[in-house]
Design a protein around this motif. Structure first.
Motif, PDB file in Angstrom:
ATOM      1  N   VAL A 185       0.987 -37.287 -88.830  1.00 24.84           N
ATOM      2  CA  VAL A 185       1.723 -36.234 -89.540  1.00 24.84           C
ATOM      3  C   VAL A 185       2.533 -35.424 -88.534  1.00 24.84           C
TER       4      VAL A 185
ATOM      5  N   ILE B  25      -6.413 -30.445 -87.775  1.00 27.37           N
ATOM      6  CA  ILE B  25      -5.427 -29.755 -88.614  1.00 27.37           C
ATOM      7  C   ILE B  25      -4.783 -30.744 -89.585  1.00 27.37           C
ATOM      8  N   ARG B  26      -4.510 -31.951 -89.090  1.00 27.40           N
ATOM      9  CA  ARG B  26      -3.840 -32.946 -89.918  1.00 27.40           C
ATOM     10  C   ARG B  26      -4.808 -33.633 -90.875  1.00 27.40           C
ATOM     11  N   MET B  27      -6.040 -33.847 -90.402  1.00 28.15           N
ATOM     12  CA  MET B  27      -6.980 -34.684 -91.150  1.00 28.15           C
ATOM     13  C   MET B  27      -7.675 -33.918 -92.275  1.00 28.15           C
TER      14      MET B  27
ATOM     15  N   ALA C 265      -3.316 -39.323 -91.437  1.00 30.33           N
ATOM     16  CA  ALA C 265      -3.349 -37.987 -90.830  1.00 30.33           C
ATOM     17  C   ALA C 265      -2.904 -38.018 -89.367  1.00 30.33           C
TER      18      ALA C 265
ATOM     19  N   VAL D 158      -8.122 -30.491 -81.862  1.00 29.92           N
ATOM     20  CA  VAL D 158      -7.612 -29.414 -82.721  1.00 29.92           C
ATOM     21  C   VAL D 158      -6.465 -29.933 -83.582  1.00 29.92           C
ATOM     22  N   THR D 159      -5.526 -30.625 -82.934  1.00 34.76           N
ATOM     23  CA  THR D 159      -4.341 -31.095 -83.655  1.00 34.76           C
ATOM     24  C   THR D 159      -4.717 -32.111 -84.734  1.00 34.76           C
ATOM     25  N   TYR D 160      -5.663 -33.004 -84.403  1.00 31.59           N
ATOM     26  CA  TYR D 160      -6.048 -34.012 -85.390  1.00 31.59           C
ATOM     27  C   TYR D 160      -6.773 -33.392 -86.584  1.00 31.59           C
TER      28      TYR D 160
ATOM     29  N   ASN E  28       0.634 -25.816 -84.361  1.00 29.94           N
ATOM     30  CA  ASN E  28       0.586 -26.999 -85.221  1.00 29.94           C
ATOM     31  C   ASN E  28       0.111 -26.720 -86.638  1.00 29.94           C
TER      32      ASN E  28
ATOM     33  N   ASN F  69      -1.895 -36.900 -79.101  1.00 29.48           N
ATOM     34  CA  ASN F  69      -1.471 -35.673 -79.777  1.00 29.48           C
ATOM     35  C   ASN F  69      -0.279 -35.863 -80.718  1.00 29.48           C
TER      36      ASN F  69
ATOM     37  N   TYR G 217       1.361 -28.452 -89.770  1.00 30.65           N
ATOM     38  CA  TYR G 217       0.911 -29.774 -90.211  1.00 30.65           C
ATOM     39  C   TYR G 217      -0.080 -29.666 -91.361  1.00 30.65           C
ATOM     40  N   MET G 218      -0.763 -28.512 -91.443  1.00 29.97           N
ATOM     41  CA  MET G 218      -1.721 -28.310 -92.520  1.00 29.97           C
ATOM     42  C   MET G 218      -0.996 -28.330 -93.870  1.00 29.97           C
TER      43      MET G 218
ATOM     44  N   SER H 202       0.148 -31.954 -94.465  1.00 28.33           N
ATOM     45  CA  SER H 202      -0.972 -32.808 -94.866  1.00 28.33           C
ATOM     46  C   SER H 202      -1.394 -32.500 -96.291  1.00 28.33           C
TER      47      SER H 202
END
Lengths: 238, 101
Positions: free
Chosen positions: A109, B18-20, A106, B14-16, A79, A49, A82-83, A86
Protein backbone atom coordinates in the motif's frame (compact mmCIF):
# COMPACT_ATOMS: atom_id res chain seq x y z
CA UNK A 1 -8.84 -18.67 -13.82
CA UNK A 2 -8.60 -14.91 -14.27
CA UNK A 3 -5.66 -14.79 -11.86
CA UNK A 4 -2.93 -14.89 -14.48
CA UNK A 5 -4.58 -12.22 -16.59
CA UNK A 6 -5.12 -9.95 -13.58
CA UNK A 7 -1.50 -10.44 -12.51
CA UNK A 8 -0.16 -9.55 -15.97
CA UNK A 9 -2.44 -6.54 -16.11
CA UNK A 10 -1.05 -5.39 -12.77
CA UNK A 11 2.52 -5.78 -13.97
CA UNK A 12 1.80 -3.72 -17.09
CA UNK A 13 -0.15 -0.98 -15.29
CA UNK A 14 2.69 -0.45 -12.82
CA UNK A 15 5.41 0.23 -15.42
CA UNK A 16 5.18 4.05 -15.10
CA UNK A 17 5.23 3.67 -11.32
CA UNK A 18 8.29 1.45 -11.60
CA UNK A 19 10.15 4.09 -13.66
CA UNK A 20 9.16 6.86 -11.28
CA UNK A 21 10.29 4.78 -8.33
CA UNK A 22 13.70 4.14 -9.91
CA UNK A 23 14.32 7.91 -10.18
CA UNK A 24 13.17 8.69 -6.65
CA UNK A 25 14.77 5.69 -4.95
CA UNK A 26 18.01 6.46 -6.79
CA UNK A 27 18.03 9.75 -4.91
CA UNK A 28 17.16 7.85 -1.74
CA UNK A 29 20.06 5.45 -2.29
CA UNK A 30 22.48 8.37 -2.56
CA UNK A 31 21.17 10.03 0.59
CA UNK A 32 21.14 6.73 2.45
CA UNK A 33 24.79 6.10 1.71
CA UNK A 34 25.59 9.68 2.73
CA UNK A 35 23.77 8.99 6.01
CA UNK A 36 26.08 6.04 6.61
CA UNK A 37 24.00 3.08 5.39
CA UNK A 38 25.68 0.31 3.41
CA UNK A 39 24.34 -0.67 -0.01
CA UNK A 40 22.78 -3.77 1.56
CA UNK A 41 21.18 -1.81 4.39
CA UNK A 42 19.71 0.73 1.97
CA UNK A 43 18.26 -2.03 -0.24
CA UNK A 44 16.99 -3.90 2.82
CA UNK A 45 15.22 -0.76 4.04
CA UNK A 46 13.61 -0.29 0.63
CA UNK A 47 12.34 -3.86 0.30
CA UNK A 48 11.06 -4.00 3.87
CA UNK A 49 9.46 -0.54 4.01
CA UNK A 50 8.47 0.58 0.49
CA UNK A 51 7.65 4.11 1.63
CA UNK A 52 9.35 7.15 0.13
CA UNK A 53 8.47 9.76 2.75
CA UNK A 54 9.05 7.34 5.62
CA UNK A 55 12.45 6.25 4.37
CA UNK A 56 13.72 9.75 3.54
CA UNK A 57 12.64 11.10 6.90
CA UNK A 58 14.19 8.11 8.71
CA UNK A 59 17.66 9.13 7.52
CA UNK A 60 17.61 12.20 9.78
CA UNK A 61 16.67 10.03 12.74
CA UNK A 62 19.49 7.61 11.95
CA UNK A 63 22.04 10.40 11.40
CA UNK A 64 21.09 11.99 14.74
CA UNK A 65 21.20 8.60 16.48
CA UNK A 66 17.75 9.40 17.90
CA UNK A 67 15.69 6.97 19.98
CA UNK A 68 13.69 4.05 18.58
CA UNK A 69 10.60 5.65 20.10
CA UNK A 70 11.14 8.75 17.97
CA UNK A 71 11.59 6.54 14.91
CA UNK A 72 8.36 4.67 15.66
CA UNK A 73 6.41 7.86 16.20
CA UNK A 74 7.82 9.48 13.07
CA UNK A 75 7.02 6.46 10.89
CA UNK A 76 3.57 6.25 12.42
CA UNK A 77 2.76 9.87 11.67
CA UNK A 78 4.45 10.05 8.27
CA UNK A 79 2.75 6.82 7.15
CA UNK A 80 -0.60 7.13 8.90
CA UNK A 81 -2.16 8.02 5.55
CA UNK A 82 -1.72 4.36 4.57
CA UNK A 83 -4.30 3.57 7.23
CA UNK A 84 -6.91 5.49 5.30
CA UNK A 85 -5.82 3.84 2.05
CA UNK A 86 -5.88 0.34 3.57
CA UNK A 87 -9.30 1.06 4.98
CA UNK A 88 -10.54 2.07 1.56
CA UNK A 89 -8.96 -1.00 -0.03
CA UNK A 90 -10.54 -3.28 2.61
CA UNK A 91 -13.91 -2.17 1.24
CA UNK A 92 -12.79 -2.95 -2.29
CA UNK A 93 -11.71 -6.55 -1.63
CA UNK A 94 -14.36 -9.27 -1.60
CA UNK A 95 -15.50 -9.80 2.04
CA UNK A 96 -14.61 -13.51 1.81
CA UNK A 97 -11.02 -12.74 0.71
CA UNK A 98 -8.58 -14.75 2.86
CA UNK A 99 -6.51 -13.11 5.58
CA UNK A 100 -3.27 -14.18 3.87
CA UNK A 101 -4.28 -12.34 0.68
CA UNK A 102 -5.13 -9.26 2.75
CA UNK A 103 -1.71 -9.41 4.44
CA UNK A 104 0.06 -9.63 1.08
CA UNK A 105 -1.93 -6.78 -0.45
CA UNK A 106 -1.12 -4.70 2.67
CA UNK A 107 2.62 -4.96 1.99
CA UNK A 108 2.29 -2.81 -1.13
CA UNK A 109 0.00 0.00 0.00
CA UNK A 110 1.80 3.11 -1.30
CA UNK A 111 0.37 6.36 -2.69
CA UNK A 112 0.87 5.22 -6.28
CA UNK A 113 -0.16 1.56 -5.96
CA UNK A 114 -3.20 2.61 -3.94
CA UNK A 115 -4.11 5.12 -6.66
CA UNK A 116 -3.99 2.41 -9.33
CA UNK A 117 -5.84 -0.18 -7.20
CA UNK A 118 -8.64 2.04 -6.01
CA UNK A 119 -9.48 3.54 -9.40
CA UNK A 120 -10.01 0.06 -10.94
CA UNK A 121 -13.63 -0.76 -11.58
CA UNK A 122 -15.34 -3.42 -9.48
CA UNK A 123 -13.75 -5.62 -6.84
CA UNK A 124 -10.00 -5.55 -6.32
CA UNK A 125 -8.43 -8.84 -7.35
CA UNK A 126 -5.42 -9.70 -5.12
CA UNK A 127 -3.60 -11.08 -8.19
CA UNK A 128 -3.84 -7.62 -9.77
CA UNK A 129 -2.30 -6.10 -6.63
CA UNK A 130 0.51 -8.66 -6.69
CA UNK A 131 1.34 -7.61 -10.25
CA UNK A 132 1.41 -3.93 -9.28
CA UNK A 133 3.50 -4.63 -6.20
CA UNK A 134 6.12 -6.84 -7.85
CA UNK A 135 6.69 -4.40 -10.71
CA UNK A 136 6.78 -1.31 -8.48
CA UNK A 137 8.90 -2.76 -5.69
CA UNK A 138 11.36 -4.07 -8.27
CA UNK A 139 11.92 -0.48 -9.43
CA UNK A 140 12.05 0.82 -5.87
CA UNK A 141 14.77 -1.64 -4.79
CA UNK A 142 16.73 -1.45 -8.05
CA UNK A 143 16.88 2.36 -7.87
CA UNK A 144 17.95 2.25 -4.22
CA UNK A 145 20.69 -0.25 -5.01
CA UNK A 146 22.01 1.80 -7.93
CA UNK A 147 21.88 5.06 -5.97
CA UNK A 148 23.65 3.63 -2.94
CA UNK A 149 26.16 1.73 -5.08
CA UNK A 150 26.98 4.23 -7.82
CA UNK A 151 26.01 7.42 -6.01
CA UNK A 152 29.53 7.65 -4.60
CA UNK A 153 31.15 7.81 -8.01
CA UNK A 154 28.61 10.21 -9.46
CA UNK A 155 29.59 13.81 -10.18
CA UNK A 156 28.66 16.17 -7.33
CA UNK A 157 26.58 18.33 -9.68
CA UNK A 158 24.34 15.38 -10.52
CA UNK A 159 23.93 14.39 -6.86
CA UNK A 160 23.06 17.97 -6.00
CA UNK A 161 20.41 18.09 -8.75
CA UNK A 162 18.93 14.72 -7.76
CA UNK A 163 18.41 16.08 -4.26
CA UNK A 164 15.33 17.83 -5.64
CA UNK A 165 13.74 14.61 -7.00
CA UNK A 166 11.88 13.56 -3.87
CA UNK A 167 10.55 17.05 -3.18
CA UNK A 168 9.42 17.34 -6.79
CA UNK A 169 7.51 14.11 -6.34
CA UNK A 170 5.95 15.29 -3.08
CA UNK A 171 4.78 18.48 -4.77
CA UNK A 172 3.36 16.45 -7.67
CA UNK A 173 1.32 14.46 -5.13
CA UNK A 174 -0.06 17.37 -3.09
CA UNK A 175 -0.38 20.32 -5.49
CA UNK A 176 -2.95 18.90 -7.98
CA UNK A 177 -5.40 18.22 -5.13
CA UNK A 178 -4.56 21.57 -3.51
CA UNK A 179 -5.36 23.48 -6.70
CA UNK A 180 -8.82 21.85 -6.83
CA UNK A 181 -9.61 22.05 -3.12
CA UNK A 182 -9.21 25.25 -1.10
CA UNK A 183 -9.06 23.42 2.24
CA UNK A 184 -6.15 21.29 1.00
CA UNK A 185 -4.44 24.43 -0.30
CA UNK A 186 -4.85 25.93 3.17
CA UNK A 187 -3.35 22.78 4.71
CA UNK A 188 -0.36 22.88 2.33
CA UNK A 189 0.38 26.58 2.90
CA UNK A 190 -0.26 26.32 6.64
CA UNK A 191 2.01 23.28 7.00
CA UNK A 192 4.80 24.96 5.02
CA UNK A 193 4.54 28.14 7.10
CA UNK A 194 4.50 26.28 10.41
CA UNK A 195 7.38 24.09 9.24
CA UNK A 196 9.36 27.26 8.43
CA UNK A 197 8.66 28.63 11.87
CA UNK A 198 9.91 25.42 13.50
CA UNK A 199 13.00 25.41 11.28
CA UNK A 200 14.18 28.99 11.80
CA UNK A 201 12.57 30.42 14.98
CA UNK A 202 14.74 30.47 18.10
CA UNK A 203 14.07 27.68 20.64
CA UNK A 204 11.69 25.93 18.20
CA UNK A 205 14.58 25.20 15.82
CA UNK A 206 16.07 22.99 18.54
CA UNK A 207 13.31 20.43 17.91
CA UNK A 208 14.49 17.58 15.69
CA UNK A 209 13.20 17.42 12.13
CA UNK A 210 11.29 14.21 12.88
CA UNK A 211 9.25 15.75 15.65
CA UNK A 212 8.86 18.94 13.64
CA UNK A 213 7.01 16.98 10.95
CA UNK A 214 4.91 15.15 13.54
CA UNK A 215 3.88 18.36 15.33
CA UNK A 216 3.13 20.26 12.12
CA UNK A 217 1.08 17.39 10.70
CA UNK A 218 -1.04 16.81 13.79
CA UNK A 219 -1.67 20.52 14.40
CA UNK A 220 -2.52 21.40 10.80
CA UNK A 221 -4.59 18.27 10.02
CA UNK A 222 -6.57 18.67 13.27
CA UNK A 223 -7.22 22.35 12.53
CA UNK A 224 -8.33 21.48 9.00
CA UNK A 225 -10.60 18.68 10.24
CA UNK A 226 -12.26 21.13 12.65
CA UNK A 227 -12.45 24.16 10.31
CA UNK A 228 -13.22 22.30 7.08
CA UNK A 229 -14.65 18.87 7.92
CA UNK A 230 -15.27 16.69 4.90
CA UNK A 231 -18.89 16.32 3.90
CA UNK A 232 -20.54 12.89 3.80
CA UNK A 233 -20.42 12.77 -0.01
CA UNK A 234 -16.74 13.73 -0.11
CA UNK A 235 -15.68 11.09 2.40
CA UNK A 236 -17.76 8.48 0.59
CA UNK A 237 -15.50 8.92 -2.44
CA UNK A 238 -12.28 8.50 -0.48
CA UNK B 1 24.99 4.12 18.99
CA UNK B 2 21.77 2.49 17.80
CA UNK B 3 22.02 -0.31 15.26
CA UNK B 4 20.91 0.55 11.73
CA UNK B 5 19.35 -2.91 11.41
CA UNK B 6 17.24 -2.27 14.52
CA UNK B 7 16.08 1.03 13.04
CA UNK B 8 15.12 -0.75 9.82
CA UNK B 9 13.18 -3.45 11.72
CA UNK B 10 11.35 -0.86 13.85
CA UNK B 11 10.40 1.12 10.73
CA UNK B 12 9.29 -1.95 8.80
CA UNK B 13 7.12 -3.29 11.62
CA UNK B 14 5.39 0.05 12.29
CA UNK B 15 4.82 0.73 8.60
CA UNK B 16 3.53 -2.77 7.90
CA UNK B 17 1.14 -2.78 10.84
CA UNK B 18 -0.31 0.53 9.67
CA UNK B 19 -1.05 -1.05 6.30
CA UNK B 20 -2.07 -4.50 7.50
CA UNK B 21 -4.37 -3.83 10.46
CA UNK B 22 -7.08 -1.88 8.60
CA UNK B 23 -7.08 -4.39 5.74
CA UNK B 24 -7.51 -7.38 8.04
CA UNK B 25 -9.57 -5.88 10.88
CA UNK B 26 -11.75 -3.09 9.54
CA UNK B 27 -14.44 -4.40 7.26
CA UNK B 28 -16.96 -1.66 7.98
CA UNK B 29 -16.62 2.03 7.16
CA UNK B 30 -15.17 4.43 9.76
CA UNK B 31 -18.03 6.41 11.27
CA UNK B 32 -16.31 9.45 12.82
CA UNK B 33 -16.31 12.31 10.38
CA UNK B 34 -13.56 14.04 12.35
CA UNK B 35 -11.20 11.06 12.02
CA UNK B 36 -12.02 10.64 8.34
CA UNK B 37 -11.37 14.34 7.72
CA UNK B 38 -8.18 14.27 9.80
CA UNK B 39 -6.86 11.24 7.91
CA UNK B 40 -7.72 12.86 4.62
CA UNK B 41 -5.66 15.99 5.42
CA UNK B 42 -2.69 14.14 6.95
CA UNK B 43 -0.73 13.34 3.77
CA UNK B 44 -0.98 16.93 2.52
CA UNK B 45 0.21 18.39 5.83
CA UNK B 46 3.03 15.85 6.17
CA UNK B 47 4.36 16.14 2.64
CA UNK B 48 4.09 19.95 2.65
CA UNK B 49 5.96 20.15 5.97
CA UNK B 50 8.65 17.80 4.67
CA UNK B 51 9.03 19.72 1.43
CA UNK B 52 9.31 23.27 2.72
CA UNK B 53 11.73 24.69 3.76
CA UNK B 54 13.85 21.51 3.30
CA UNK B 55 13.71 21.87 -0.49
CA UNK B 56 15.68 25.13 -0.23
CA UNK B 57 18.65 23.22 1.20
CA UNK B 58 18.26 20.15 -1.04
CA UNK B 59 20.90 21.17 -3.58
CA UNK B 60 24.33 22.76 -3.17
CA UNK B 61 23.08 26.23 -4.09
CA UNK B 62 19.96 27.89 -2.70
CA UNK B 63 19.33 29.90 -5.88
CA UNK B 64 19.26 26.63 -7.83
CA UNK B 65 16.93 25.07 -5.25
CA UNK B 66 14.54 28.01 -5.53
CA UNK B 67 14.44 27.57 -9.32
CA UNK B 68 13.87 23.81 -8.95
CA UNK B 69 11.08 24.53 -6.46
CA UNK B 70 9.46 27.02 -8.86
CA UNK B 71 9.64 24.57 -11.76
CA UNK B 72 8.17 21.75 -9.65
CA UNK B 73 5.34 24.02 -8.47
CA UNK B 74 4.51 25.24 -11.97
CA UNK B 75 4.41 21.69 -13.39
CA UNK B 76 2.44 20.34 -10.42
CA UNK B 77 -0.22 22.99 -10.92
CA UNK B 78 -0.48 21.75 -14.50
CA UNK B 79 -0.95 18.23 -13.07
CA UNK B 80 2.08 16.69 -14.71
CA UNK B 81 3.08 13.17 -13.61
CA UNK B 82 5.32 12.49 -10.62
CA UNK B 83 8.16 11.49 -12.90
CA UNK B 84 7.92 14.60 -15.09
CA UNK B 85 7.86 16.95 -12.11
CA UNK B 86 10.75 15.24 -10.34
CA UNK B 87 12.96 15.06 -13.42
CA UNK B 88 12.29 18.66 -14.52
CA UNK B 89 13.03 19.99 -11.02
CA UNK B 90 16.37 18.15 -11.12
CA UNK B 91 17.17 19.49 -14.59
CA UNK B 92 16.37 23.04 -13.46
CA UNK B 93 18.79 22.72 -10.54
CA UNK B 94 21.47 21.21 -12.76
CA UNK B 95 21.21 24.00 -15.33
CA UNK B 96 21.17 26.82 -12.76
CA UNK B 97 24.17 25.37 -10.95
CA UNK B 98 26.07 25.16 -14.24
CA UNK B 99 25.44 28.88 -14.70
CA UNK B 100 25.93 30.30 -11.19
CA UNK B 101 28.61 28.08 -9.61
Amino acid sequence: MGDKKEFRRGLADAIPVCLGYIAVSFAFGIQASEAGLSVFQAALMSISNVTSAGQFSSLDVIKNNASYAEMMLLQFVVNIRYMLMSTALSQKLAPEEKTISRCLVAYGVTDEIFGLSVTRKGRLHPAYSYGLIICSVFGWVLGTFMGAFAGNIMPQRLISALGLAIYGMFLAIIIPEASDNRAVMGVVIGAMALSCMFTYAPVLCGISSGFRIIIVTVVIACLAAVIAPRSEEETADA
Amino acid sequence: MHSIYSYIIVMAVVTYLIRMLPLTLIRREIKSNFIKSFLYYVPYATLAAMTFPAILHASDDMRASVCGFAVALALSFRKKSLLTVAVCACIAVFVVELIVI
